[in-house]
Write a protein that holds these residues in place. Structure first.
Motif, mmCIF file in Angstrom:
data_model
loop_
_atom_site.group_PDB
_atom_site.id
_atom_site.type_symbol
_atom_site.label_atom_id
_atom_site.label_comp_id
_atom_site.label_asym_id
_atom_site.label_seq_id
_atom_site.Cartn_x
_atom_site.Cartn_y
_atom_site.Cartn_z
ATOM 1 N N ALA A 1 -5.481 -0.378 -3.266
ATOM 2 C CA ALA A 1 -4.033 -0.151 -3.292
ATOM 3 C C ALA A 1 -3.539 0.038 -4.721
ATOM 4 C CB ALA A 1 -3.304 -1.321 -2.636
ATOM 5 N N HIS B 1 -7.246 2.239 3.954
ATOM 6 C CA HIS B 1 -7.353 0.812 4.277
ATOM 7 C C HIS B 1 -7.805 0.599 5.720
ATOM 8 C CE1 HIS B 1 -5.634 -0.264 0.447
ATOM 9 N NE2 HIS B 1 -4.584 0.491 0.674
ATOM 10 N N VAL C 1 -5.463 -4.167 4.192
ATOM 11 C CA VAL C 1 -5.215 -3.651 2.849
ATOM 12 C C VAL C 1 -6.194 -4.268 1.851
ATOM 13 C CG1 VAL C 1 -3.545 -3.502 0.960
ATOM 14 C CG2 VAL C 1 -2.778 -3.253 3.327
ATOM 15 N N ASP D 1 0.801 -1.222 0.000
ATOM 16 C CA ASP D 1 0.000 0.000 0.000
ATOM 17 C C ASP D 1 0.833 1.270 0.000
ATOM 18 O OD1 ASP D 1 0.802 -0.672 2.594
ATOM 19 O OD2 ASP D 1 -0.806 0.474 3.507
#
Length: 339
Positions: free
Chosen positions: A47, A36, A42, A11
């Motif tokens: 991402a 996130h 995540v 990320d």
């Protein structure tokens, strides 16, 4: 020699310029962590989209902070494995286009090798040494024979230590990332308040297993909830963190003693954990071993570590062409070969 590094395995969208593998001229990171946090972990699609939005600006800023143009860059290094495949592809494809357009060599870098290289930009350590690599996705004990020659001696059979910490933190109701929250609140707790089983792994005496520990803490929380009992979260966090770190340090000590290593290196995102850093220091003082741990700013994902390892890969002859692809999984000791 100046290497431009690009990192996008999870990320963080990152770019950096490093000179001769050691001197950081710039290190720029754009993260989508706050987004996130809304989901407790995540989200790969989010991402990837944020990488695509940020990467051009991050690379431009890294060059500007280093007072460089692409004419001053000797090679472009990029993380190509392991990681979230969509996220990796953004970095790999951008790096391929940039290298082609500027007529610069393209250097593929393994993410975990990059984490180990975070110690090269933090200090004076040189191979050979024994390295404990601990992150959200990996837990390895690696013999680093040279800058590009690695041997895995021990590794996790299931969950990584960072993953276990994050999931335990979530179960305790702590903010994401759970490992960071556990480290913070543990300073207020009694690390001997809860007893967790010591994982046993058949076969190799150097391998780890953290799934049982993770399950144990989840069961502890759920059983208390079913009985209507309150749990001291700080005590639970401190006790769980102690169990995880004890496993890591115990196996690290076994390998170092058995294989006659006296130079110890810690790397990966979990190397920022205060308990792990303290126990590693105590271990090395006990045996009179040398200890190297990255500066906190280089423990997490960043591009300076990728540029550093990229320098050593490049001077050893590792280069890729336009066929370079990204891979979600890949052993750290696998030698890169062009497709």
């Amino acid at each position: 020699m100046k290497i431009l590094g690009i990192e996008s395995s999870c990320d963080e969208t990152a770019a950096a310029v490093v000179e001769d593998g050691r001197k950081v001229l710039s290190n720029v990171i754009a993260t989508s962590l706050e987004e996130h946090k809304l989901y407790g972990g995540v989200v790969p699609e989010i991402a990837s989209r944020r990488h695509a939005e940020s990467i051009s600006g991050v690379v431009k800023e890294a060059l500007e902070q280093a007072d460089c143009s692409m004419d001053d860059i000797d090679a472009v290094a990029v993380t190509y494995a392991p990681g979230l495949i969509g996220a990796l592809l953004v970095g790999v494809n951008f790096a391929k286009g940039l290298a082609f357009a500027s007529d610069k060599p393209l250097v593929p870098v393994h993410h975990l090798r990059g984490h180990i290289a975070s110690n090269y930009i933090s200090g004076s350590v040189k191979p050979p040494f024994l390295c404990l690599v601990v992150s959200g996705g990996h837990s390895h004990i690696v013999a680093v024979k040279s800058y590009t020659d690695f041997e895995v001696i021990g590794k996790t059979r299931d969950d990584a230590a960072g993953e276990a910490l994050d999931k335990a933190g979530r179960t305790m109701g702590l903010a994401y990332p759970g490992g960071v929250s556990i480290d913070k609140i543990s300073t207020q707790g009694n690390e001997n308040a809860f007893k967790f089983p010591k994982p046993k792994v058949s076969g190799s005496p150097y391998d780890f297993s953290f799934s049982g520990l993770k399950t144990s803490v989840i069961n502890t929380v759920h059983n208390a909830a079913q009985k209507g009992e309150d749990i001291n979260v700080a005590d639970l966090a401190a006790s769980f963190q102690k169990s995880v770190v004890d496993c890591l340090i115990s196996n690290l000590e076994k390998v170092a003693v058995d294989k006659n290593f006296c130079k110890i290196v810690i790397a990966g995102g979990v190397s920022a954990n205060s308990k792990l850093r303290a126990e590693a220091k105590s271990l090395c003082e006990k045996h009179e071993w040398e200890l190297y741990i990255p500066e906190l700013r280089y423990c997490g994902d960043n591009a300076a570590m990728i540029a550093s390892q990229g320098y050593y890969e490049f001077i050893s002859g590792v280069k890729a062409d336009e066929s370079l692809n990204a891979y979600a999984t890949m052993p750290i000791d696998e030698i890169y070969k062009k497709n």
